[in-house]
Design a protein around this motif. Structure first.
Motif, PDB file in Angstrom:
ATOM      1  N   LYS A   1       0.797  -1.145  -0.137  1.00 46.36           N
ATOM      2  CA  LYS A   1      -0.060   0.066   0.093  1.00 46.36           C
ATOM      3  C   LYS A   1       0.976   1.367   0.029  1.00 46.36           C
ATOM      4  CE  LYS A   1      -4.003  -1.872   2.594  1.00 46.36           C
ATOM      5  NZ  LYS A   1      -4.873  -1.828   3.744  1.00 46.36           N
ATOM      6  N   SER A   2       0.231   2.491  -0.530  1.00 40.78           N
ATOM      7  CA  SER A   2       1.124   3.732  -0.688  1.00 40.78           C
ATOM      8  C   SER A   2       0.492   4.503   0.106  1.00 40.78           C
ATOM      9  CB  SER A   2       1.083   4.041  -2.132  1.00 40.78           C
ATOM     10  OG  SER A   2      -0.240   4.348  -2.540  1.00 40.78           O
ATOM     11  N   THR A   3       1.359   5.583   0.591  1.00 36.80           N
ATOM     12  CA  THR A   3       0.821   6.686   1.426  1.00 36.80           C
ATOM     13  C   THR A   3       1.587   7.786   0.901  1.00 36.80           C
ATOM     14  OG1 THR A   3       0.496   5.450   3.388  1.00 36.80           O
ATOM     15  CG2 THR A   3       0.791   7.735   3.775  1.00 36.80           C
ATOM     16  N   ARG A   4       0.770   8.995   0.357  1.00 32.37           N
ATOM     17  CA  ARG A   4       1.221  10.003  -0.121  1.00 32.37           C
ATOM     18  C   ARG A   4       1.768  11.085   1.015  1.00 32.37           C
ATOM     19  NH1 ARG A   4       2.549  12.121  -4.919  1.00 32.37           N
ATOM     20  NH2 ARG A   4       1.269  10.289  -6.017  1.00 32.37           N
ATOM     21  N   ARG A   5       2.994  11.440   0.763  1.00 36.81           N
ATOM     22  CA  ARG A   5       3.555  12.462   1.713  1.00 36.81           C
ATOM     23  C   ARG A   5       3.780  13.952   0.897  1.00 36.81           C
ATOM     24  NH1 ARG A   5       5.472   9.769   6.259  1.00 36.81           N
ATOM     25  NH2 ARG A   5       3.746   8.095   6.918  1.00 36.81           N
ATOM     26  N   PRO A   6       4.085  15.087   1.556  1.00 38.00           N
ATOM     27  CA  PRO A   6       4.298  16.278   0.618  1.00 38.00           C
ATOM     28  C   PRO A   6       5.478  15.896  -0.426  1.00 38.00           C
ATOM     29  CG  PRO A   6       4.235  16.920   2.977  1.00 38.00           C
ATOM     30  CD  PRO A   6       4.035  15.088   2.958  1.00 38.00           C
ATOM     31  N   HIS A   7       6.477  15.068  -0.289  1.00 36.47           N
ATOM     32  CA  HIS A   7       7.555  15.425  -1.212  1.00 36.47           C
ATOM     33  C   HIS A   7       7.681  13.762  -1.788  1.00 36.47           C
ATOM     34  CE1 HIS A   7       8.275  19.517  -0.338  1.00 36.47           C
ATOM     35  NE2 HIS A   7       8.179  19.126   0.734  1.00 36.47           N
ATOM     36  N   GLU A   8       7.018  12.828  -1.664  1.00 38.78           N
ATOM     37  CA  GLU A   8       7.118  11.497  -1.966  1.00 38.78           C
ATOM     38  C   GLU A   8       5.915  10.711  -1.563  1.00 38.78           C
ATOM     39  OE1 GLU A   8       9.720   9.492   1.047  1.00 38.78           O
ATOM     40  OE2 GLU A   8       9.116  10.736   2.698  1.00 38.78           O
TER      41      GLU A   8
END
Length: 221
Positions: A19-26
């Motif tokens: 699963k992916s988690t979007r962060r401000p720069h990645e």
């Protein structure tokens, strides 16, 4: 007070999923799988990589792990064990203990592309599927979810800069701390144990008593 930290000893009851988690720069990626703890299903989230080429994951995946702490883990009751505030093994500190002695060099993860064919995802997924299919005991060290049942921060939890600097008396986010490093272990049958540990390029050692980078600290090599 420190963030709630400890480990779970359990059997895997649902196959790992990326699963992916979007962060401000990645975008950060985790392998999520379910375990049963005292009759309830818990979610485990293990860090496996990021799209940020400037802050890649470093990891170790050892299938010949040996350490005296394993005897106490084997004798532990199934379920969750709190270790918040503990300053000795079985709480884990990569800097302040010999937990990682004789585990080989750190490897660089691939830049994540959303697939499960990159490393360490592919190898770790195979290990977790083996643990599920063979009903092996899995031990996960990290921080307990603040909401719901589960565990995350299964990586080194000290040495970060910027927003993660630990201010004395401030425990409102996932800040640095000592004796709170994460790890995943699988009991493959005497005498074989597998170990997975991870840290990010932008985490630095040595650290001070709050877990913040000390003067002259360097990225893990």
């Amino acid at each position: 007070m420190a963030l709630p930290y400890g480990f779970v000893k359990a059997k895997i009851v649902s196959a790992p999923r990326l699963k992916s988690t979007r962060r401000p720069h990645e975008v950060q990626y985790h392998l999520h799988f379910g375990v049963t703890v005292n009759g309830a299903q818990w979610d485990i989230a293990v860090n496996v990589g990021t799209t940020d080429a400037d802050d890649l994951l470093k990891y170790k995946l050892a299938f010949d792990f040996r350490h005296n702490v394993l005897a106490s883990l084997q004798s532990a009751q199934a379920g969750s064990t709190g270790l918040t505030g503990t300053d000795a093994l079985p709480a884990i500190d990569f800097q302040r203990s010999d937990f990682l002695a004789n585990t080989g060099t750190w490897r660089n993860s691939n830049v994540m592309d959303g697939s499960d064919q990159v490393e360490p995802v592919a190898s770790l997924q195979r290990l977790l599927l083996r643990a599920q299919q063979s009903s092996l005991d899995v031990y996960v060290f990290g921080r307990f979810y603040s909401e719901g049942d589960g565990m995350h921060d299964v990586h080194m939890n000290q040495g970060s800069k910027g927003e993660f600097i630990h201010r004395a008396g401030n425990d409102v986010n996932d800040h640095n701390d000592i004796w709170q490093d994460g790890a995943l272990l699988v009991d493959l049958g005497e005498p074989e144990w597998a170990l997975y540990v991870a840290a990010f390029d932008q985490q630095y050692l040595p650290t001070d008593d709050l877990g913040n980078p000390a003067p002259g600290s360097q990225p893990i090599s």
